[in-house]
Design a protein around this motif. Structure first.
Motif, short mmCIF file in Angstrom:
data_model
loop_
_atom_site.label_atom_id
_atom_site.label_comp_id
_atom_site.label_asym_id
_atom_site.label_seq_id
_atom_site.Cartn_x
_atom_site.Cartn_y
_atom_site.Cartn_z
N SER A 363 0.83 -1.20 0.00
CA SER A 363 0.00 0.00 0.00
C SER A 363 0.86 1.26 0.00
N ARG A 364 1.91 1.27 0.81
CA ARG A 364 2.81 2.43 0.85
C ARG A 364 3.55 2.59 -0.48
N PHE A 365 3.95 1.47 -1.08
CA PHE A 365 4.68 1.52 -2.35
C PHE A 365 3.84 2.19 -3.45
N ILE A 366 2.58 1.82 -3.55
CA ILE A 366 1.71 2.41 -4.58
C ILE A 366 1.50 3.90 -4.29
N ALA A 367 1.25 4.25 -3.04
CA ALA A 367 1.02 5.66 -2.68
C ALA A 367 2.23 6.52 -3.01
N ASP A 368 3.43 5.96 -2.88
CA ASP A 368 4.65 6.73 -3.11
C ASP A 368 5.05 6.81 -4.58
N ASN A 369 4.60 5.85 -5.40
CA ASN A 369 5.15 5.74 -6.76
C ASN A 369 4.15 5.84 -7.90
N PHE A 370 2.87 5.65 -7.65
CA PHE A 370 1.91 5.63 -8.76
C PHE A 370 0.74 6.56 -8.48
N THR A 371 0.90 7.82 -8.84
CA THR A 371 -0.20 8.76 -8.68
C THR A 371 -0.66 9.25 -10.06
N TRP A 372 -1.94 9.48 -10.19
CA TRP A 372 -2.48 9.97 -11.46
C TRP A 372 -1.99 11.38 -11.76
N ASN A 373 -1.68 12.14 -10.72
CA ASN A 373 -1.19 13.49 -10.94
C ASN A 373 0.13 13.49 -11.71
N VAL A 374 1.03 12.57 -11.34
CA VAL A 374 2.31 12.47 -12.05
C VAL A 374 2.08 12.05 -13.50
N SER A 375 1.24 11.04 -13.72
CA SER A 375 0.96 10.57 -15.08
C SER A 375 0.34 11.69 -15.92
N ALA A 376 -0.61 12.43 -15.33
CA ALA A 376 -1.30 13.48 -16.06
C ALA A 376 -0.35 14.61 -16.44
N ASN A 377 0.55 14.98 -15.53
CA ASN A 377 1.49 16.06 -15.85
C ASN A 377 2.44 15.68 -16.97
N LYS A 378 2.91 14.42 -16.96
CA LYS A 378 3.77 13.96 -18.05
C LYS A 378 2.98 13.93 -19.37
N MET A 379 1.75 13.41 -19.30
CA MET A 379 0.93 13.32 -20.51
C MET A 379 0.59 14.70 -21.04
N ALA A 380 0.29 15.65 -20.16
CA ALA A 380 -0.04 17.01 -20.59
C ALA A 380 1.14 17.65 -21.30
N GLU A 381 2.35 17.37 -20.83
CA GLU A 381 3.53 17.95 -21.47
C GLU A 381 3.73 17.40 -22.88
N VAL A 382 3.58 16.07 -23.05
CA VAL A 382 3.78 15.53 -24.39
C VAL A 382 2.64 15.94 -25.33
N ILE A 383 1.43 16.08 -24.80
CA ILE A 383 0.31 16.55 -25.63
C ILE A 383 0.60 17.95 -26.16
N GLU A 384 1.10 18.82 -25.29
CA GLU A 384 1.42 20.18 -25.71
C GLU A 384 2.54 20.19 -26.75
N ARG A 385 3.55 19.35 -26.56
CA ARG A 385 4.64 19.30 -27.53
C ARG A 385 4.16 18.74 -28.87
N VAL A 386 3.28 17.74 -28.81
CA VAL A 386 2.72 17.21 -30.05
C VAL A 386 1.90 18.30 -30.75
N ARG A 387 1.09 18.99 -29.97
CA ARG A 387 0.22 20.04 -30.54
C ARG A 387 1.03 21.15 -31.18
N MET A 388 2.17 21.50 -30.57
CA MET A 388 3.01 22.59 -31.08
C MET A 388 4.10 22.09 -32.03
N ASN A 389 4.08 20.76 -32.30
CA ASN A 389 5.06 20.15 -33.20
C ASN A 389 6.49 20.40 -32.74
N LYS A 390 6.71 20.22 -31.43
CA LYS A 390 8.04 20.43 -30.86
C LYS A 390 8.81 19.11 -30.80
N ASN A 391 10.15 19.25 -30.73
CA ASN A 391 11.01 18.08 -30.60
C ASN A 391 10.84 17.45 -29.21
#
Length: 400
Positions: A363-391
């Motif tokens: 339970s502690r391992f999941i709480a420390d390592n797998f949060t949707w907030n982290v996944s969403a922030n990474k995904m939001a960054e790549v979406i923006e780069r894709v949208r702006m056609n960035k490297n």
């Protein structure tokens, strides 16, 4: 006046979002809702049955979901209105991105066609469909789809989303050259008091201890070998019960009832499709969780079990090697009947105190390592780069 009364920067497409669809019906809407929290405007388009389809995550959080009725064979997922809806959304939102979550059928074809016609970036989540075991299932249909459009769609995608290194390798093994982002899903906390759970389990002297399988009852999940293994060893485990939960995709409820009525199975219960409190209760009651899958691109339910403080038995075919590394359960090399039998016997022989220690650590391992907030922030960054056609070469979680 626009066709839709909302702005969209990311439109997700999936073949089915009904609760019975399993992991993707949880992970996709949860990711989309997490993206909304970091400023990405989203909606989801799916095929299915507009009258009867229900998604618990969507209902609780009011995610924008447009369902279109499927016509003809279910495998093809032919819902022509999806293409028209996508055309209208991206016409009114020319800076948007299409994010598709299927291969091999019309829900994979339509996003590619609209993306090419409207010059809208297309991200494809392959969701484990390119692993060798999956490619062998319905092989002829997939070969036809591959040469008609699927290979073209993957190689023309602005980005491919994978959730594990094994899935990344499966993409590259097929010669796909598009940029690939490795972004694991998050895990929604089950919200149980794990210490209290184990204290209560230790006090239940009269009840059988429970091993829980929760997923689609489907060949892919290793359910046949699990039932055979349990049939061989249940006489050695009179104090244990095997509970099966999830939608029945292969007539397993009938098979289980027949085996029980003939006396070949005894301590097995089919709980059906569980939601909300019933699902949480199943995790609360379980001392061990098992998912002997042939393949998983992530395995959301494994993360949920760990979050709920349940030690896990699974296979190397799932991307959960951390279970072995951190001693949170057992990771089998395969899912043969013999391997399942041995793992079940080894785990059930552990003292309840030892199981509880593994559960609390999980339970502690999941709480420390797998949060949707982290996944969403990474995904939001790549979406923006894709949208702006960035490297994307300088992003550590993007592989070129």
């Amino acid at each position: 006046m626009t066709f839709f009364d909302f702005k969209v920067s990311l439109v997700g497409v999936i073949e089915n979002l009904d609760d019975s669809y399993g992991g993707p019906a949880v992970s996709l809407p949860t990711l989309m809702l997490s993206l909304e929290k970091v400023g990405v405007e989203v909606c989801v388009v799916s095929s299915g049955n507009a009258r009867t389809d229900v998604n618990t995550v969507v209902s609780e959080c009011n995610l924008r979901w447009l369902v279109h009725n499927t016509i003809g064979p279910i495998k093809l997922r032919f819902a022509p209105k999806i293409k028209r809806t996508l055309e209208k959304i991206v016409k009114e939102n020319p800076d948007s991105v299409i994010y598709s979550n299927n291969l091999w059928n019309y829900c994979a074809l339509f996003p590619m066609l609209v993306s090419r016609r409207r010059r809208i970036p297309h991200i494809i989540a392959v969701r484990g469909e390119l692993f060798p075991w999956c490619l062998k299932q319905g092989r002829l249909r997939k070969l036809i789809s591959w040469w008609l459009f699927q290979k073209m769609a993957l190689n023309s995608a602005a980005l491919i989303h994978v959730t594990s290194k094994d899935e990344l390798q499966a993409v590259r093994d097929l010669g796909i050259t598009s940029p690939v982002a490795l972004i694991p899903h998050g895990v929604t906390p089950i919200g149980l008091d794990v210490a209290q759970k184990w204290q209560e389990l230790k006090q239940r002297k009269q009840e059988k201890r429970k091993i829980l399988f929760m997923s689609r009852l489907h060949e892919k999940k290793g359910i046949d070998n699990l039932l055979s293994a349990w049939q061989n060893i249940e006489s050695k485990l009179p104090d244990w019960e095997l509970d099966l939960a999830g939608p029945d995709y292969g007539g397993y409820e009938k098979k289980i009832n027949q085996l029980k009525s003939s006396g070949l199975l005894k301590n097995v219960e089919y709980l059906g499709m569980l939601k909300n409190k019933e699902k949480f209760q199943a995790f609360y009651d379980a001392s061990i969780f098992i998912l002997p899958s042939y393949t998983e691109n992530f395995g959301v339910v494994i993360g949920e079990a760990l979050s709920a403080g349940v030690p896990v038995i699974t296979t190397e075919n799932t991307p959960w090697e951390d279970i072995s590394v951190h001693e949170l359960g057992v990771v089998m090399r395969g899912n043969s009947v013999e391997e399942i039998q041995k793992s079940l016997l080894d785990m059930t022989r552990l003292d309840p105190t030892e199981l509880s220690k593994k559960g609390e650590k999980a339970s502690r391992f999941i709480a420390d390592n797998f949060t949707w907030n982290v996944s969403a922030n990474k995904m939001a960054e790549v979406i923006e780069r894709v949208r702006m056609n960035k490297n994307m070469a300088d992003l550590e979680y993007v592989y070129i």
